[in-house]
Design a protein around this motif. Structure first.
Motif, PDB file in Angstrom:
ATOM      1  N   ALA A  23       4.071  14.725   5.185  1.00 27.61           N
ATOM      2  CA  ALA A  23       5.475  14.315   5.349  1.00 27.61           C
ATOM      3  C   ALA A  23       5.607  12.799   5.240  1.00 27.61           C
ATOM      4  O   ALA A  23       6.562  12.298   4.622  1.00 27.61           O
ATOM      5  N   ASP A  24       4.663  12.063   5.815  1.00 23.09           N
ATOM      6  CA  ASP A  24       4.700  10.600   5.721  1.00 23.09           C
ATOM      7  C   ASP A  24       4.503  10.140   4.272  1.00 23.09           C
ATOM      8  O   ASP A  24       5.155   9.199   3.820  1.00 23.09           O
ATOM      9  N   LYS A  25       3.588  10.805   3.548  1.00 20.43           N
ATOM     10  CA  LYS A  25       3.376  10.465   2.137  1.00 20.43           C
ATOM     11  C   LYS A  25       4.678  10.602   1.370  1.00 20.43           C
ATOM     12  O   LYS A  25       5.075   9.703   0.624  1.00 20.43           O
ATOM     13  N   ARG A  26       5.320  11.741   1.539  1.00 22.41           N
ATOM     14  CA  ARG A  26       6.559  11.987   0.792  1.00 22.41           C
ATOM     15  C   ARG A  26       7.671  11.028   1.219  1.00 22.41           C
ATOM     16  O   ARG A  26       8.451  10.587   0.385  1.00 22.41           O
ATOM     17  N   ARG A  27       7.726  10.681   2.474  1.00 27.83           N
ATOM     18  CA  ARG A  27       8.746   9.722   2.924  1.00 27.83           C
ATOM     19  C   ARG A  27       8.521   8.367   2.261  1.00 27.83           C
ATOM     20  O   ARG A  27       9.451   7.740   1.749  1.00 27.83           O
ATOM     21  N   ILE A  28       7.270   7.918   2.237  1.00 27.38           N
ATOM     22  CA  ILE A  28       6.937   6.629   1.617  1.00 27.38           C
ATOM     23  C   ILE A  28       7.253   6.655   0.120  1.00 27.38           C
ATOM     24  O   ILE A  28       7.877   5.735  -0.416  1.00 27.38           O
ATOM     25  N   GLY A  29       6.813   7.708  -0.567  1.00 23.69           N
ATOM     26  CA  GLY A  29       7.078   7.825  -2.002  1.00 23.69           C
ATOM     27  C   GLY A  29       8.556   7.953  -2.324  1.00 23.69           C
ATOM     28  O   GLY A  29       9.061   7.324  -3.258  1.00 23.69           O
ATOM     29  N   ASP A  30       9.258   8.765  -1.553  1.00 18.67           N
ATOM     30  CA  ASP A  30      10.702   8.929  -1.767  1.00 18.67           C
ATOM     31  C   ASP A  30      11.438   7.611  -1.561  1.00 18.67           C
ATOM     32  O   ASP A  30      12.340   7.257  -2.333  1.00 18.67           O
ATOM     33  N   ASP A  31      11.061   6.872  -0.528  1.00 14.20           N
ATOM     34  CA  ASP A  31      11.686   5.565  -0.266  1.00 14.20           C
ATOM     35  C   ASP A  31      11.427   4.605  -1.421  1.00 14.20           C
ATOM     36  O   ASP A  31      12.333   3.879  -1.844  1.00 14.20           O
ATOM     37  N   TRP A  32      10.187   4.597  -1.918  1.00 12.93           N
ATOM     38  CA  TRP A  32       9.871   3.725  -3.044  1.00 12.93           C
ATOM     39  C   TRP A  32      10.722   4.085  -4.258  1.00 12.93           C
ATOM     40  O   TRP A  32      11.317   3.210  -4.892  1.00 12.93           O
TER      41      TRP A  32
ATOM     42  N   LEU B 134      -5.028  17.676 -22.472  1.00 14.13           N
ATOM     43  CA  LEU B 134      -5.152  16.425 -23.214  1.00 14.13           C
ATOM     44  C   LEU B 134      -5.431  15.306 -22.229  1.00 14.13           C
ATOM     45  O   LEU B 134      -4.754  15.194 -21.194  1.00 14.13           O
ATOM     46  N   LEU B 135      -6.426  14.490 -22.540  1.00 19.65           N
ATOM     47  CA  LEU B 135      -6.687  13.284 -21.761  1.00 19.65           C
ATOM     48  C   LEU B 135      -6.020  12.145 -22.513  1.00 19.65           C
ATOM     49  O   LEU B 135      -6.257  11.965 -23.713  1.00 19.65           O
ATOM     50  N   GLY B 136      -5.165  11.416 -21.804  1.00 16.56           N
ATOM     51  CA  GLY B 136      -4.433  10.357 -22.481  1.00 16.56           C
ATOM     52  C   GLY B 136      -4.351   9.091 -21.656  1.00 16.56           C
ATOM     53  O   GLY B 136      -4.608   9.090 -20.455  1.00 16.56           O
ATOM     54  N   TRP B 137      -3.996   8.017 -22.344  1.00 16.95           N
ATOM     55  CA  TRP B 137      -3.832   6.739 -21.686  1.00 16.95           C
ATOM     56  C   TRP B 137      -2.651   6.009 -22.310  1.00 16.95           C
ATOM     57  O   TRP B 137      -2.246   6.297 -23.437  1.00 16.95           O
ATOM     58  N   THR B 138      -2.102   5.099 -21.562  1.00 18.96           N
ATOM     59  CA  THR B 138      -1.064   4.213 -22.047  1.00 18.96           C
ATOM     60  C   THR B 138      -1.265   2.843 -21.425  1.00 18.96           C
ATOM     61  O   THR B 138      -1.939   2.729 -20.399  1.00 18.96           O
ATOM     62  N   GLU B 139      -0.725   1.835 -22.063  1.00 19.72           N
ATOM     63  CA  GLU B 139      -0.777   0.471 -21.538  1.00 19.72           C
ATOM     64  C   GLU B 139       0.605   0.124 -21.002  1.00 19.72           C
ATOM     65  O   GLU B 139       1.599   0.265 -21.718  1.00 19.72           O
ATOM     66  N   ILE B 140       0.661  -0.312 -19.758  1.00 21.24           N
ATOM     67  CA  ILE B 140       1.924  -0.695 -19.146  1.00 21.24           C
ATOM     68  C   ILE B 140       1.793  -2.135 -18.659  1.00 21.24           C
ATOM     69  O   ILE B 140       0.870  -2.462 -17.911  1.00 21.24           O
ATOM     70  N   ASP B 141       2.725  -2.953 -19.087  1.00 25.40           N
ATOM     71  CA  ASP B 141       2.705  -4.369 -18.722  1.00 25.40           C
ATOM     72  C   ASP B 141       3.463  -4.556 -17.406  1.00 25.40           C
ATOM     73  O   ASP B 141       4.601  -5.027 -17.386  1.00 25.40           O
ATOM     74  N   ALA B 142       2.843  -4.137 -16.328  1.00 23.62           N
ATOM     75  CA  ALA B 142       3.451  -4.260 -14.994  1.00 23.62           C
ATOM     76  C   ALA B 142       2.344  -4.212 -13.954  1.00 23.62           C
ATOM     77  O   ALA B 142       1.294  -3.605 -14.173  1.00 23.62           O
ATOM     78  N   VAL B 143       2.597  -4.844 -12.839  1.00 20.11           N
ATOM     79  CA  VAL B 143       1.676  -4.801 -11.714  1.00 20.11           C
ATOM     80  C   VAL B 143       2.258  -3.824 -10.696  1.00 20.11           C
ATOM     81  O   VAL B 143       3.406  -3.972 -10.281  1.00 20.11           O
ATOM     82  N   PRO B 144       1.478  -2.810 -10.304  1.00 27.66           N
ATOM     83  CA  PRO B 144       2.017  -1.842  -9.358  1.00 27.66           C
ATOM     84  C   PRO B 144       2.195  -2.422  -7.957  1.00 27.66           C
ATOM     85  O   PRO B 144       1.393  -3.230  -7.502  1.00 27.66           O
ATOM     86  N   GLU B 145       3.241  -1.978  -7.321  1.00 22.09           N
ATOM     87  CA  GLU B 145       3.443  -2.274  -5.906  1.00 22.09           C
ATOM     88  C   GLU B 145       2.425  -1.453  -5.120  1.00 22.09           C
ATOM     89  O   GLU B 145       2.180  -0.292  -5.453  1.00 22.09           O
ATOM     90  N   ARG B 146       1.813  -2.003  -4.114  1.00 15.70           N
ATOM     91  CA  ARG B 146       0.809  -1.288  -3.310  1.00 15.70           C
ATOM     92  C   ARG B 146       1.522  -0.556  -2.179  1.00 15.70           C
ATOM     93  O   ARG B 146       2.253  -1.160  -1.397  1.00 15.70           O
ATOM     94  N   LEU B 147       1.320   0.759  -2.098  1.00 18.84           N
ATOM     95  CA  LEU B 147       1.846   1.560  -0.997  1.00 18.84           C
ATOM     96  C   LEU B 147       0.714   1.859  -0.028  1.00 18.84           C
ATOM     97  O   LEU B 147      -0.436   2.021  -0.442  1.00 18.84           O
ATOM     98  N   PRO B 148       1.022   1.971   1.257  1.00 21.31           N
ATOM     99  CA  PRO B 148      -0.039   2.259   2.230  1.00 21.31           C
ATOM    100  C   PRO B 148      -0.514   3.700   2.105  1.00 21.31           C
ATOM    101  O   PRO B 148       0.286   4.611   1.881  1.00 21.31           O
ATOM    102  N   PHE B 149      -1.814   3.901   2.246  1.00 13.14           N
ATOM    103  CA  PHE B 149      -2.348   5.259   2.261  1.00 13.14           C
ATOM    104  C   PHE B 149      -2.129   5.851   3.637  1.00 13.14           C
ATOM    105  O   PHE B 149      -2.435   5.229   4.650  1.00 13.14           O
ATOM    106  N   VAL B 150      -1.578   7.044   3.666  1.00 11.79           N
ATOM    107  CA  VAL B 150      -1.438   7.819   4.901  1.00 11.79           C
ATOM    108  C   VAL B 150      -1.910   9.233   4.599  1.00 11.79           C
ATOM    109  O   VAL B 150      -1.845   9.684   3.462  1.00 11.79           O
TER     110      VAL B 150
END
Length: 146
Positions: A83-92, A63-79
């Protein structure tokens, strides 16, 4: 903000339970997160990346789906390091400071992967996905000659 997700019917809930068992690109196992795409095409490409090249035996309940969320995402750095990705995501996720976090997609750098923290208080207000069936075989096959 309109966010997109391509998933199989049994995994439609926006509870983040999928990554809990195996983790996800940006979070370790045991942490719930819901991954969205900023564009519908990116949602398709991300799933397609993990499917076998021979699509004859894949599941037919996408299923292709969409939703509307009234929020602005925090920008995370691309790495690029896993292991660094997971550390950044886990911390967030652990911080609980925002409902959404966005990071540049490795598959399509012009678009974003947007993660939602289902444990954030605002997650209770996120509407369920509006969906339509999606068939890889029909989408990726060439039209018949005229």
């Amino acid at each position: 903000m309109k966010l997109w997700r391509l998933t199989r019917a049994p995994f439609l809930a926006l509870d983040g339970s999928g990554p809990v068992k195996h983790g996800a690109r940006w979070v370790s196992p045991g942490r719930p997160v819901v991954n969205f795409a900023s564009e519908p095409g990116l949602a398709v490409l991300v799933v397609l990346r993990y499917l076998p090249r021979d699509l004859s035996g894949i599941d037919d309940d996408y299923l292709l789906g969409w939703t509307e969320i009234d929020a602005v995402p925090e920008r995370l750095p691309f790495v690029s390091d896993r292991a660094d990705k997971r550390r950044i995501g886990d911390d967030w996720l652990a911080s609980g400071r925002s409902l959404l976090a966005a990071v540049r997609s490795a598959v399509l750098p012009e678009a974003d992967v947007v993660m939602m923290n289902p444990a954030h208080p605002d997650a209770a207000h996120v509407p369920p996905l509006v969906t339509r069936p999606f068939e890889f075989r029909a989408t990726l096959s060439l039209p018949p000659d005229p």
